[in-house]
Motif scaffolding. Structure first.
Motif, PDB file in Angstrom:
ATOM      1  N   VAL A  58     -23.174   3.917  -9.322  1.00  0.00           N
ATOM      2  CA  VAL A  58     -24.336   3.200  -9.859  1.00  0.00           C
ATOM      3  C   VAL A  58     -25.204   4.129 -10.700  1.00  0.00           C
ATOM      4  O   VAL A  58     -25.539   3.835 -11.848  1.00  0.00           O
ATOM      5  CB  VAL A  58     -25.172   2.584  -8.715  1.00  0.00           C
ATOM      6  N   ALA A  59     -25.574   5.267 -10.117  1.00  0.00           N
ATOM      7  CA  ALA A  59     -26.425   6.209 -10.841  1.00  0.00           C
ATOM      8  C   ALA A  59     -25.677   6.876 -11.982  1.00  0.00           C
ATOM      9  O   ALA A  59     -26.246   7.099 -13.059  1.00  0.00           O
ATOM     10  CB  ALA A  59     -26.972   7.261  -9.878  1.00  0.00           C
ATOM     11  N   ASP A  90     -26.794  24.527  -8.283  1.00  0.00           N
ATOM     12  CA  ASP A  90     -25.433  24.667  -8.808  1.00  0.00           C
ATOM     13  C   ASP A  90     -24.766  23.329  -9.052  1.00  0.00           C
ATOM     14  O   ASP A  90     -24.076  23.135 -10.063  1.00  0.00           O
ATOM     15  CB  ASP A  90     -24.581  25.515  -7.867  1.00  0.00           C
ATOM     16  N   ARG A  91     -24.954  22.386  -8.133  1.00  0.00           N
ATOM     17  CA  ARG A  91     -24.315  21.069  -8.288  1.00  0.00           C
ATOM     18  C   ARG A  91     -24.920  20.292  -9.451  1.00  0.00           C
ATOM     19  O   ARG A  91     -24.217  19.599 -10.186  1.00  0.00           O
ATOM     20  CB  ARG A  91     -24.439  20.278  -6.990  1.00  0.00           C
ATOM     21  N   TYR A  92     -26.232  20.413  -9.611  1.00  0.00           N
ATOM     22  CA  TYR A  92     -26.891  19.727 -10.724  1.00  0.00           C
ATOM     23  C   TYR A  92     -26.450  20.329 -12.054  1.00  0.00           C
ATOM     24  O   TYR A  92     -26.140  19.600 -13.009  1.00  0.00           O
ATOM     25  CB  TYR A  92     -28.408  19.831 -10.581  1.00  0.00           C
ATOM     26  N   MET A  93     -26.395  21.642 -12.119  1.00  0.00           N
ATOM     27  CA  MET A  93     -25.945  22.278 -13.361  1.00  0.00           C
ATOM     28  C   MET A  93     -24.508  21.880 -13.693  1.00  0.00           C
ATOM     29  O   MET A  93     -24.177  21.648 -14.864  1.00  0.00           O
ATOM     30  CB  MET A  93     -26.064  23.802 -13.254  1.00  0.00           C
ATOM     31  N   LYS A  94     -23.663  21.769 -12.682  1.00  0.00           N
ATOM     32  CA  LYS A  94     -22.275  21.357 -12.916  1.00  0.00           C
ATOM     33  C   LYS A  94     -22.224  19.954 -13.495  1.00  0.00           C
ATOM     34  O   LYS A  94     -21.500  19.684 -14.455  1.00  0.00           O
ATOM     35  CB  LYS A  94     -21.491  21.422 -11.610  1.00  0.00           C
ATOM     36  N   GLY A  95     -23.018  19.032 -12.910  1.00  0.00           N
ATOM     37  CA  GLY A  95     -23.043  17.672 -13.422  1.00  0.00           C
ATOM     38  C   GLY A  95     -23.531  17.598 -14.854  1.00  0.00           C
ATOM     39  O   GLY A  95     -22.952  16.892 -15.693  1.00  0.00           O
ATOM     40  N   CYS A  96     -24.593  18.322 -15.166  1.00  0.00           N
ATOM     41  CA  CYS A  96     -25.126  18.339 -16.535  1.00  0.00           C
ATOM     42  C   CYS A  96     -24.118  18.935 -17.508  1.00  0.00           C
ATOM     43  O   CYS A  96     -23.901  18.418 -18.613  1.00  0.00           O
ATOM     44  CB  CYS A  96     -26.425  19.136 -16.585  1.00  0.00           C
ATOM     45  N   ARG A  97     -23.509  20.031 -17.109  1.00  0.00           N
ATOM     46  CA  ARG A  97     -22.527  20.708 -17.956  1.00  0.00           C
ATOM     47  C   ARG A  97     -21.373  19.765 -18.301  1.00  0.00           C
ATOM     48  O   ARG A  97     -20.966  19.645 -19.468  1.00  0.00           O
ATOM     49  CB  ARG A  97     -22.014  21.949 -17.235  1.00  0.00           C
ATOM     50  N   ALA A 137     -28.000  15.872  -7.876  1.00  0.00           N
ATOM     51  CA  ALA A 137     -26.553  16.102  -7.939  1.00  0.00           C
ATOM     52  C   ALA A 137     -25.789  14.820  -7.669  1.00  0.00           C
ATOM     53  O   ALA A 137     -24.768  14.533  -8.315  1.00  0.00           O
ATOM     54  CB  ALA A 137     -26.163  17.184  -6.938  1.00  0.00           C
ATOM     55  N   LYS A 138     -26.277  14.007  -6.729  1.00  0.00           N
ATOM     56  CA  LYS A 138     -25.584  12.761  -6.373  1.00  0.00           C
ATOM     57  C   LYS A 138     -25.558  11.777  -7.537  1.00  0.00           C
ATOM     58  O   LYS A 138     -24.674  10.919  -7.619  1.00  0.00           O
ATOM     59  CB  LYS A 138     -26.241  12.123  -5.153  1.00  0.00           C
TER      60      LYS A 138
END
Length: 253
Positions: free
Chosen positions: A145-146, A175-182, A138-139
């Motif tokens: 940088v990332a 949830d945070r990872y899915m939000k970032g990908c979305r 998620a970060k």
């Protein structure tokens, strides 16, 4: 060499190491900036014009170490393949009982395997060790940088996709990872992007769906596999299954 010049608009990278240095400005194979480290070791497995594209986040340490020794086909999802096979069988990407190993080869025609960040990306944490999964996924969308690496890699390898692609399987249901990908996919595709439900979205004819990550560190994998709608991961399983298209991948390579 600009990697875009080696890619057809109708193909993903061919099976093998990828000659891409877009994020590396000098001859060094490693970037260390702030807490983030990127290692230049991108690769692609399976078909370059698949029906299904399976994407992890980045190589974990087990996979990154495998780059340095052993056969190329042994690198992706090493030590995670039984769980990955389970997930792909549930989705109908693999036949019941079929193992994913036989698909991670140059002769594969229906499935491609890779990662959102094709190079190895890790973050140095407060316990003074580099992490490749968990919180950093998620970060990676929020720390500059990332985030710049994720954005550049997505722009290079995820748009355009081959016209053969029907389904992109995104490994990870945090949830945070899915939000970032979305948000990333929406930024890539603009008005062609449509939200389907909590775990899935669509870009033109392509469905993107988030499913359980096969890592042994994922303590919710069993809950996702069980698909019990009274649990959070079970509900995500049901939502995923409700949008997965009918696939021909199970009928052979």
């Amino acid at each position: 060499m600009d990697v875009q010049s080696t890619l057809s608009h109708a193909q993903l990278p061919t099976h093998g190491p990828i000659a891409c240095r877009k994020c590396f400005s000098n001859a060094e194979p490693v970037i260390d900036e702030g807490p983030w480290r990127a290692v230049n070791d991108p690769g692609a497995w399976g078909s370059h014009s698949p029906e299904v594209l399976v994407l992890g986040f980045s190589k974990g340490f087990t996979q990154a170490l495998a780059v340095r020794s052993g056969p190329f086909e042994a690198i992706p999802f090493k030590r995670m393949r039984p769980r990955l096979s389970e997930v792909l069988q549930v989705l109908g990407v693999l036949r019941k009982g079929e193992q994913v190993d036989i698909r991670m080869v140059a002769t594969e025609r229906a499935i491609a395997f890779g990662s959102l960040v094709r190079c190895s990306l890790s973050r140095y944490d407060a316990k003074k060790k580099h992490l490749c999964t968990g919180e950093i996924m998620a970060k990676a969308f929020t720390e500059p940088v990332a985030a710049s690496i994720v954005k550049r890699c997505a722009e290079t390898y995820l748009k355009p996709l081959p016209p053969s692609v029907k389904l992109v399987v995104m490994l990870g249901t945090d949830d945070r990872y899915m939000k970032g990908c979305r948000q990333m996919v929406q930024a890539l595709y603009g008005t062609a992007f449509t939200s389907l439900n909590e775990v899935a979205y669509q870009t033109g004819p392509v469905i993107w769906v988030h499913v359980s990550h096969p890592s042994g560190l994922n303590g919710y994998h069993g809950e996702w596999m069980a698909g019990n709608p009274t649990t959070k991961q079970g509900r995500k399983h049901r939502l995923a299954m409700g949008v997965v298209p009918t696939l021909t991948t199970v009928r052979g390579r």
